[in-house]
Design an enzyme around this catalytic site. Structure first.
Site, PDB file in Angstrom:
ATOM      1  N   SER A 138       5.443  -5.576   4.740  1.00 35.62           N
ATOM      2  CA  SER A 138       6.905  -5.680   4.841  1.00 35.62           C
ATOM      3  C   SER A 138       7.542  -5.059   3.598  1.00 35.62           C
ATOM      4  CB  SER A 138       7.266  -7.163   4.958  1.00 35.62           C
ATOM      5  OG  SER A 138       8.658  -7.341   4.952  1.00 35.62           O
ATOM      6  N   CYS A 174       9.227 -23.680   4.572  1.00 37.48           N
ATOM      7  CA  CYS A 174       8.291 -22.625   4.956  1.00 37.48           C
ATOM      8  C   CYS A 174       8.924 -21.257   4.911  1.00 37.48           C
ATOM      9  CB  CYS A 174       7.695 -22.904   6.320  1.00 37.48           C
ATOM     10  SG  CYS A 174       8.920 -23.028   7.602  1.00 37.48           S
ATOM     11  N   HIS A 230      10.516  -5.772   1.959  1.00 40.37           N
ATOM     12  CA  HIS A 230      11.325  -6.502   0.969  1.00 40.37           C
ATOM     13  C   HIS A 230      10.548  -7.370  -0.010  1.00 40.37           C
ATOM     14  CE1 HIS A 230      11.783 -10.653   2.888  1.00 40.37           C
ATOM     15  NE2 HIS A 230      11.140  -9.981   3.818  1.00 40.37           N
ATOM     16  N   GLY A 290       8.274  -7.754   8.741  1.00 35.79           N
ATOM     17  CA  GLY A 290       6.888  -8.212   8.847  1.00 35.79           C
ATOM     18  C   GLY A 290       6.698  -9.075  10.086  1.00 35.79           C
ATOM     19  N   THR A 291       7.679  -9.894  10.379  1.00 33.43           N
ATOM     20  CA  THR A 291       7.589 -10.785  11.545  1.00 33.43           C
ATOM     21  C   THR A 291       7.391  -9.986  12.828  1.00 33.43           C
ATOM     22  OG1 THR A 291       9.002 -12.395  10.436  1.00 33.43           O
ATOM     23  CG2 THR A 291       8.843 -12.562  12.842  1.00 33.43           C
ATOM     24  N   GLN A 321       2.165 -10.612   1.804  1.00 29.86           N
ATOM     25  CA  GLN A 321       2.186 -11.031   0.390  1.00 29.86           C
ATOM     26  C   GLN A 321       1.119 -10.322  -0.455  1.00 29.86           C
ATOM     27  OE1 GLN A 321       4.478 -12.941  -1.024  1.00 29.86           O
ATOM     28  NE2 GLN A 321       5.465 -13.809   0.773  1.00 29.86           N
ATOM     29  N   ASN A 323       1.416 -17.190   1.313  1.00 28.27           N
ATOM     30  CA  ASN A 323       2.759 -17.096   0.724  1.00 28.27           C
ATOM     31  C   ASN A 323       3.170 -18.347  -0.044  1.00 28.27           C
ATOM     32  OD1 ASN A 323       2.580 -17.755   3.644  1.00 28.27           O
ATOM     33  ND2 ASN A 323       4.677 -18.450   3.342  1.00 28.27           N
TER      34      ASN A 323
END
Ligand code: PLP
Length: 389
Positions: free
Chosen positions: A205, A331, A207, A75-76, A185, A155
């Site tokens: 994402s 975070c 996972h 996702g990043t 999320q 998140n």
């Protein structure tokens, strides 16, 4: 040897256990269909077929086209590609970007980087429940605003942003301004239709939805100009060089398919679990829930602060009982860090370091949350006595 009692995993917003079907599919691809999708022989064609199928599944879920999807390593990376790629490709139309104070570091840190490249970024505030106002977004949009980025679901506190309204407000003000949504999320938990919601770029994402780690996807609407941030062999139309992670991509697509097949009933179940938990735990002294806890919040995220008890202490006391949660102020990595989100919603100082996040998934049962509530009822008075001495 002491046998470990049952584990109760309530940290599903950090990551999830993969669906057994996903593990089986990935295993087959690792061992049998392991070709490089760019190879011209049969093994390559087999792998290419897996990619194609994953594209079809994900495009179907998002009601987009196969060519709208770019697979990334997480996702990043998808957030980085959306923001940096769109900023660089559209810099001639303006240098102004907008985001909110409660984004994930994958967006906030990328925005900071873009500031160092000469872009100007407006960081919008949120209300006490973490909601971004569509009017505030519209007021901030200027002639030279090239992109707005607002997350779908927070998140840390589970606030679900009014992304469709925000999208409409942006386009009414400046139709050329692009709208990016970090849906890491929210994807797999809510129906998200980029076209209908005026979303030009959307991040998801693998996972977080019982798919594998190390794979993400960026949806890019037709006509959106994006410049690649990774140079090499020219895979994925040159937008994201690098041999595709075929097992990961296929695994993510299957996880998404399984999640959306039973979405409504799963969400109802998770909602009932959250409501019962909140009702029970609010009876404990000195408990504060952060963000909303009603049906407008994400059903799978609960943020709570326990006055007078440090989050780490509570987290480890729960862990001793086999219950895994996360510290609400950590975070993303394990750097000690006061949460920007908790600060942005005006959380009183005494609660900032006493916040934990409980996040559920379809693999949890009502008994899991009942055990967590019972553990809190028992532990909190004990830990407080300990802290006050
Ligand atoms: N955005 C949000 C809202 C997230 O919660 C996360 C992960 O926690 C990310 C982005 C980053 O996703 P990934 O872990 O796939 O890089």
């Amino acid at each position: 040897m002491e046998t470990k009692s049952r584990e109760i995993y309530l940290d599903n917003s950090a990551t999830t256990r993969v669906y057994p079907e996903v593990a089986a599919l990935m295993n087959r691809i690792f061992l049998e269909e392991y070709g490089n999708p760019s190879s011209m022989h049969h093994k390559g064609v087999e792998a290419e077929r897996q990619l194609r199928q994953a594209r079809q599944i994900l495009a179907g879920i998002l009601k987009g086209k196969e060519k709208n999807l770019i697979f990334t390593s997480c996702g990043t990376e998808a957030d980085n590609l959306a923001l940096i790629g769109a900023a660089r490709a559209n810099a001639r139309s303006g240098k102004h970007l907008i985001t909110t104070r409660i984004e994930h570091p994958a967006v906030l840190e990328t925005m900071k980087y873009l500031e160092s490249e000469g872009f100007e970024v407006t960081y919008l505030p949120v209300d006490a429940e973490g909601v971004v106002s569509p009017d505030d977004v519209a007021d901030a949009v200027r002639e030279d605003t090239i992109l707005v980025s607002v997350m779908h679901t927070n998140n840390e506190i589970g606030t679900v942003e009014p992304v469709a309204e925000i999208g409409a407000a942006i386009k009414a003000r400046n139709p050329r301004t692009l709208f990016h949504v970090d849906a890491v999320q929210g994807f797999g938990k809510a129906a998200i239709y980029p076209k209908r919601m005026h979303i030009d770029l959307l991040t998801a994402s693998g996972h977080k939805i019982h798919g594998p780690k190390g794979v993400g996807v960026l949806y890019v609407a037709d006509q959106v100009r994006l410049r690649t941030i990774l140079y090499g062999g020219g895979q994925q139309g040159g937008m994201r060089s690098g041999t595709e992670n075929v097992p990961g991509i296929a695994g993510m697509a299957l996880a998404a398919q399984l999640s959306y097949q039973t979405l409504e009933e799963d969400q109802r179940r998770l909602r009932a679990m959250k409501t019962a938990f909140v009702e029970r735990v609010s009876r404990i002294d000195g408990i504060r829930f952060n963000g909303r806890t009603d049906e407008k919040s994400a059903a799978h995220i609960i943020s709570l602060s326990a006055e007078g008890v440090r989050a780490e202490v509570l987290l480890h006391a729960l862990e001793d009982r086999g219950i895994y949660v996360s510290s609400g102020s950590a975070c993303a990595s394990n750097r000690p860090h006061i949460s920007e989100t908790l600060l942005a919603i005006g959380t009183p100082k005494e609660y900032l370091e006493s916040t934990i996040r409980i996040s559920t998934s379809v693999m949890n049962t009502p008994e899991d949350l009942e055990s967590a509530a019972a553990a809190l009822e028992e532990l909190l008075p004990m830990l407080r006595r300990y802290t006050r001495h």
